[in-house]
Design a protein around this motif. Structure first.
Motif, PDB file in Angstrom:
ATOM      1  N   HIS A  15       0.953  -1.193  -0.062  1.00  0.00           N
ATOM      2  CA  HIS A  15      -0.139   0.096   0.030  1.00  0.00           C
ATOM      3  C   HIS A  15       0.943   1.135   0.084  1.00  0.00           C
ATOM      4  N   VAL A  16       0.475   2.432  -0.767  1.00  0.00           N
ATOM      5  CA  VAL A  16       1.031   3.516  -0.644  1.00  0.00           C
ATOM      6  C   VAL A  16       0.034   4.683  -0.369  1.00  0.00           C
ATOM      7  N   VAL A  17       0.727   5.743   0.263  1.00  0.00           N
ATOM      8  CA  VAL A  17      -0.294   6.767   0.378  1.00  0.00           C
ATOM      9  C   VAL A  17       0.491   8.114  -0.238  1.00  0.00           C
ATOM     10  N   ILE A  18      -0.461   8.668  -1.093  1.00  0.00           N
ATOM     11  CA  ILE A  18      -0.244   9.732  -1.892  1.00  0.00           C
ATOM     12  C   ILE A  18      -0.784  11.064  -1.025  1.00  0.00           C
ATOM     13  N   GLU A  19       0.314  11.756  -0.279  1.00  0.00           N
ATOM     14  CA  GLU A  19      -0.065  12.822   0.456  1.00  0.00           C
ATOM     15  C   GLU A  19      -0.186  14.294  -0.398  1.00  0.00           C
ATOM     16  N   THR A  20      -1.281  14.627  -0.434  1.00  0.00           N
ATOM     17  CA  THR A  20      -1.510  15.971  -1.581  1.00  0.00           C
ATOM     18  C   THR A  20      -1.744  17.059  -0.766  1.00  0.00           C
ATOM     19  N   SER A  21      -1.993  18.319  -1.274  1.00  0.00           N
ATOM     20  CA  SER A  21      -2.534  19.550  -0.504  1.00  0.00           C
ATOM     21  C   SER A  21      -3.883  19.395  -0.407  1.00  0.00           C
ATOM     22  N   MET A  22      -4.403  18.612  -1.017  1.00  0.00           N
ATOM     23  CA  MET A  22      -6.110  18.466  -0.750  1.00  0.00           C
ATOM     24  C   MET A  22      -6.468  17.211   0.034  1.00  0.00           C
ATOM     25  N   GLY A  23      -5.298  16.432   0.548  1.00  0.00           N
ATOM     26  CA  GLY A  23      -5.670  15.026   1.426  1.00  0.00           C
ATOM     27  C   GLY A  23      -4.835  13.977   0.790  1.00  0.00           C
ATOM     28  N   GLU A  24      -5.265  13.069   1.588  1.00  0.00           N
ATOM     29  CA  GLU A  24      -4.476  11.872   1.201  1.00  0.00           C
ATOM     30  C   GLU A  24      -5.298  10.415   0.407  1.00  0.00           C
ATOM     31  N   ILE A  25      -4.696  10.137  -0.293  1.00  0.00           N
ATOM     32  CA  ILE A  25      -5.127   8.892  -1.206  1.00  0.00           C
ATOM     33  C   ILE A  25      -4.291   7.664  -0.905  1.00  0.00           C
ATOM     34  N   GLU A  26      -4.950   6.576  -0.542  1.00  0.00           N
ATOM     35  CA  GLU A  26      -4.375   5.231  -0.343  1.00  0.00           C
ATOM     36  C   GLU A  26      -4.619   4.319  -1.282  1.00  0.00           C
ATOM     37  N   LEU A  27      -3.544   3.689  -1.761  1.00  0.00           N
ATOM     38  CA  LEU A  27      -3.780   2.689  -3.053  1.00  0.00           C
ATOM     39  C   LEU A  27      -3.170   1.298  -2.373  1.00  0.00           C
ATOM     40  N   VAL A  28      -3.636   0.255  -3.133  1.00  0.00           N
ATOM     41  CA  VAL A  28      -3.028  -1.041  -2.923  1.00  0.00           C
ATOM     42  C   VAL A  28      -2.405  -1.324  -4.503  1.00  0.00           C
ATOM     43  N   LEU A  29      -1.219  -1.811  -4.462  1.00  0.00           N
ATOM     44  CA  LEU A  29      -0.324  -1.892  -5.546  1.00  0.00           C
ATOM     45  C   LEU A  29      -0.308  -3.461  -5.983  1.00  0.00           C
ATOM     46  N   LEU A 168      -4.164  21.490 -14.907  1.00  0.00           N
ATOM     47  CA  LEU A 168      -4.731  22.033 -13.710  1.00  0.00           C
ATOM     48  C   LEU A 168      -4.049  23.189 -13.603  1.00  0.00           C
ATOM     49  N   SER A 169      -4.861  24.248 -13.026  1.00  0.00           N
ATOM     50  CA  SER A 169      -4.271  25.579 -12.597  1.00  0.00           C
ATOM     51  C   SER A 169      -4.701  26.117 -11.535  1.00  0.00           C
ATOM     52  N   PRO A 170      -3.923  26.138 -10.332  1.00  0.00           N
ATOM     53  CA  PRO A 170      -2.541  25.509 -10.165  1.00  0.00           C
ATOM     54  C   PRO A 170      -2.712  23.874 -10.193  1.00  0.00           C
ATOM     55  N   PRO A 171      -1.510  23.544 -10.487  1.00  0.00           N
ATOM     56  CA  PRO A 171      -1.373  22.122 -10.120  1.00  0.00           C
ATOM     57  C   PRO A 171      -1.654  21.573  -8.557  1.00  0.00           C
ATOM     58  N   VAL A 172      -2.050  20.421  -8.299  1.00  0.00           N
ATOM     59  CA  VAL A 172      -2.171  19.983  -6.992  1.00  0.00           C
ATOM     60  C   VAL A 172      -0.898  19.432  -6.416  1.00  0.00           C
ATOM     61  N   VAL A 173      -0.410  19.945  -5.464  1.00  0.00           N
ATOM     62  CA  VAL A 173       1.044  19.466  -5.005  1.00  0.00           C
ATOM     63  C   VAL A 173       0.988  18.322  -4.334  1.00  0.00           C
ATOM     64  N   ILE A 174       1.785  17.249  -4.788  1.00  0.00           N
ATOM     65  CA  ILE A 174       1.792  15.821  -4.255  1.00  0.00           C
ATOM     66  C   ILE A 174       3.107  16.095  -3.383  1.00  0.00           C
ATOM     67  N   ARG A 175       2.845  16.044  -1.912  1.00  0.00           N
ATOM     68  CA  ARG A 175       3.958  16.545  -0.866  1.00  0.00           C
ATOM     69  C   ARG A 175       4.737  15.269  -1.042  1.00  0.00           C
ATOM     70  N   ARG A 176       4.318  14.083  -1.026  1.00  0.00           N
ATOM     71  CA  ARG A 176       5.085  12.740  -1.160  1.00  0.00           C
ATOM     72  C   ARG A 176       4.122  11.610  -1.185  1.00  0.00           C
ATOM     73  N   ILE A 177       4.984  10.461  -1.819  1.00  0.00           N
ATOM     74  CA  ILE A 177       4.205   9.328  -1.613  1.00  0.00           C
ATOM     75  C   ILE A 177       5.066   8.208  -0.650  1.00  0.00           C
TER      76      ILE A 177
END
Length: 182
Positions: A15-29, A168-177
């Protein structure tokens, strides 16, 4: 070269979590079904090449005026200028058995065997992105390799964000994965 980190992550569906400026998205790979694509993605995660990255594209029904085959996705990737690893082989959905459904994570590409770091997440089912689909003239589809398990509401918010053309304007920041569990 597969490192011990990647071997551990591929031992189970990580599982990974994409931490964005709008919230988190968790995914199973889906490491067992798409090992080349998952290894590639995790290599970017491990090397922190998705830190301070961005979701930069939203493809919606209302912003594809010349496309005969319309899709709905958000696309992200490293910031411009971030070095890429070598291109990877396309793991076709006809081989992996994975399909482009609501919340599917897949690799962006120009042609077969050209994917590097950019990825997209599907909004709704997108069968035209599977092998044999007509979104690309080559019919090879895209390499699906993961699935949103938490945060589809964040994916939908990003999809509805302001854009110019498809950018996207502005782009949505991915702080980290981050890799969260294996």
């Amino acid at each position: 070269m597969v490192t011990a980190y990647l071997l551990l992550a591929l031992a189970a569906d990580p599982h990974v979590v994409i931490e964005t400026s709008m919230g988190e998205i968790e995914l199973v790979l889906h490491a067992e079904k798409a090992p080349v694509t998952v290894s590639n993605f995790l290599r970017y995660v491990k090397e922190h090449r998705y830190d301070q990255a961005r979701f930069h594209r939203t493809v919606r029904m209302d912003n594809q005026p010349v496309s005969k085959i319309k899709i709905e996705v958000i696309q992200g990737g490293p910031s411009p200028g971030t070095p890429s690893f070598p291109r990877i082989a396309l793991e076709r959905t006809s081989v992996t058995g994975l399909k482009h459904r609501e919340g599917t994570l897949s690799m962006a590409r120009d042609g077969p065997d050209t994917a590097t770091a950019d990825f997209f997440i599907c909004l709704g089912d997108q069968p035209s992105l599977d092998f044999g689909g007509q979104r690309n003239p080559d019919g090879q589809g895209f390499a699906a390799f993961g699935q949103v398990v938490r945060g589809i509401d964040i994916v939908k918010r990003i999809h509805q964000s302001p854009f110019t053309l498809q950018k996207l304007s502005p782009p949505v920041v991915i702080r980290r994965i981050v890799l969260t569990k294996t």
